[in-house]
Design an enzyme around this catalytic site. Sequence first.
Site, PDB file in Angstrom:
ATOM      1  N   ASP A   7     134.925   3.120  35.545  1.00  0.00           N
ATOM      2  CA  ASP A   7     134.710   3.708  34.220  1.00  0.00           C
ATOM      3  C   ASP A   7     135.132   2.657  33.211  1.00  0.00           C
ATOM      4  O   ASP A   7     135.754   1.647  33.558  1.00  0.00           O
ATOM      5  CB  ASP A   7     135.552   4.982  34.068  1.00  0.00           C
ATOM      6  CG  ASP A   7     135.134   5.847  32.880  1.00  0.00           C
ATOM      7  OD1 ASP A   7     134.266   5.412  32.097  1.00  0.00           O
ATOM      8  OD2 ASP A   7     135.678   6.954  32.732  1.00  0.00           O
ATOM      9  N   SER A   8     134.830   2.913  31.956  1.00  0.00           N
ATOM     10  CA  SER A   8     135.308   2.009  30.914  1.00  0.00           C
ATOM     11  C   SER A   8     136.828   2.036  30.847  1.00  0.00           C
ATOM     12  O   SER A   8     137.476   1.003  30.638  1.00  0.00           O
ATOM     13  CB  SER A   8     134.711   2.412  29.562  1.00  0.00           C
ATOM     14  OG  SER A   8     135.022   3.772  29.268  1.00  0.00           O
ATOM     15  N   GLY A  40     130.446   3.273  24.253  1.00  0.00           N
ATOM     16  CA  GLY A  40     129.405   4.054  23.586  1.00  0.00           C
ATOM     17  C   GLY A  40     128.569   3.285  22.586  1.00  0.00           C
ATOM     18  O   GLY A  40     127.341   3.406  22.573  1.00  0.00           O
ATOM     19  N   CYS A  70     131.369   7.470  34.603  1.00  0.00           N
ATOM     20  CA  CYS A  70     131.143   7.191  33.180  1.00  0.00           C
ATOM     21  C   CYS A  70     129.713   7.583  32.870  1.00  0.00           C
ATOM     22  O   CYS A  70     128.780   7.056  33.488  1.00  0.00           O
ATOM     23  CB  CYS A  70     131.370   5.706  32.890  1.00  0.00           C
ATOM     24  SG  CYS A  70     130.968   5.196  31.203  1.00  0.00           S
ATOM     25  N   ASN A  71     129.529   8.492  31.944  1.00  0.00           N
ATOM     26  CA  ASN A  71     128.181   8.924  31.598  1.00  0.00           C
ATOM     27  C   ASN A  71     127.372   7.801  30.962  1.00  0.00           C
ATOM     28  O   ASN A  71     126.191   7.619  31.264  1.00  0.00           O
ATOM     29  CB  ASN A  71     128.241  10.128  30.655  1.00  0.00           C
ATOM     30  CG  ASN A  71     128.808  11.356  31.324  1.00  0.00           C
ATOM     31  OD1 ASN A  71     130.023  11.520  31.386  1.00  0.00           O
ATOM     32  ND2 ASN A  71     127.953  12.222  31.843  1.00  0.00           N
ATOM     33  N   THR A  72     128.005   7.025  30.069  1.00  0.00           N
ATOM     34  CA  THR A  72     127.283   5.938  29.402  1.00  0.00           C
ATOM     35  C   THR A  72     126.823   4.896  30.415  1.00  0.00           C
ATOM     36  O   THR A  72     125.692   4.407  30.354  1.00  0.00           O
ATOM     37  CB  THR A  72     128.171   5.297  28.333  1.00  0.00           C
ATOM     38  OG1 THR A  72     128.492   6.285  27.333  1.00  0.00           O
ATOM     39  CG2 THR A  72     127.472   4.128  27.653  1.00  0.00           C
ATOM     40  N   CYS A 177     130.843  13.228  28.520  1.00  0.00           N
ATOM     41  CA  CYS A 177     131.592  11.974  28.658  1.00  0.00           C
ATOM     42  C   CYS A 177     132.832  12.310  29.460  1.00  0.00           C
ATOM     43  O   CYS A 177     133.505  13.309  29.171  1.00  0.00           O
ATOM     44  CB  CYS A 177     131.958  11.396  27.288  1.00  0.00           C
ATOM     45  SG  CYS A 177     133.131  10.009  27.351  1.00  0.00           S
ATOM     46  N   THR A 178     133.131  11.484  30.451  1.00  0.00           N
ATOM     47  CA  THR A 178     134.253  11.827  31.329  1.00  0.00           C
ATOM     48  C   THR A 178     135.578  11.854  30.582  1.00  0.00           C
ATOM     49  O   THR A 178     136.491  12.593  30.959  1.00  0.00           O
ATOM     50  CB  THR A 178     134.335  10.834  32.500  1.00  0.00           C
ATOM     51  OG1 THR A 178     134.333   9.490  32.005  1.00  0.00           O
ATOM     52  CG2 THR A 178     133.146  11.019  33.433  1.00  0.00           C
ATOM     53  N   HIS A 179     135.718  11.072  29.525  1.00  0.00           N
ATOM     54  CA  HIS A 179     136.959  11.115  28.748  1.00  0.00           C
ATOM     55  C   HIS A 179     137.202  12.500  28.145  1.00  0.00           C
ATOM     56  O   HIS A 179     138.352  12.923  27.991  1.00  0.00           O
ATOM     57  CB  HIS A 179     136.922  10.081  27.614  1.00  0.00           C
ATOM     58  CG  HIS A 179     137.269   8.689  28.035  1.00  0.00           C
ATOM     59  ND1 HIS A 179     136.402   7.885  28.728  1.00  0.00           N
ATOM     60  CD2 HIS A 179     138.402   7.960  27.853  1.00  0.00           C
ATOM     61  CE1 HIS A 179     136.975   6.710  28.949  1.00  0.00           C
ATOM     62  NE2 HIS A 179     138.190   6.734  28.442  1.00  0.00           N
TER      63      HIS A 179
END
Length: 255
Positions: A7-8, A40, A70-72, A177-179
């Site tokens: 992920d980011s 993003g 991470c969706n992005t 968004c996973t966050h």
Amino acid sequence: MKIALMDSGIGLLAAAAALRTLRPDADLVLSSNPASMPWGPLTAEEVTELALGCARAAAVHRPDALIVACNTASVHALAALRAELEPALPVIGTVPAIKPAAALGGPVAIWATPATTGSPYQRGLIRDFAGTAAVTEVACPGLADAVEHGDEAAIDAAVADAAARTPAGTAAVVLGCTHYELVAERIRAAVAPSALPSLTLHGSAGAVAAQALRRVAAPAREGTGTLTVLHAGHPAALPPTALAYPQALPFTAPA
């Protein structure tokens, strides 16, 4: 068994916690690049380059599967990741939980990063899985970055801004968004006053964790429950900001 997540930043905690619940013995590798946050606003090419860096660092540890938590990154880099790593390493993307949210029949709001909101990828998911449900895409600028840095005031401001743009009468909010899954209850509290009483929130962590376990070639092989953290490919520890979220508890409890 060893599962890697990339992920980011700390958005991967939600899926990691779900994996720890499903398979406490699994060895986990958490690979991120928090210095590059947020992803993003970046171009698709920039996101792909960063995602490949995180994935390659994780692959060095020879996991049985890689979760793109991470969706992005799933929107922009999943094809490149699979082209490079599969079939030797199964790659599992993160898809917003539009289908189960829409199945309830009420109006749906999809909270996501500006890069994901309005993207052909997300519009395709809405077309394929939303059915007849009314869907509103809600961009949440700054929210992932605020969650990453544990900036309480910025989290509150970003959540309030997105809640104000979420239509009244919303029945379900998709956390795209996973966050956002790390602050799900704060999102619920902000949306609830104008939403339907039956408001539900839909994240992807549980589904993606289960899918990763299904993709492992030898699921019966046990691990020892270890945790490896990588930042830009270098050994690291969970940052102090991560430890404030409940999803970090499985990794901080004494053995």
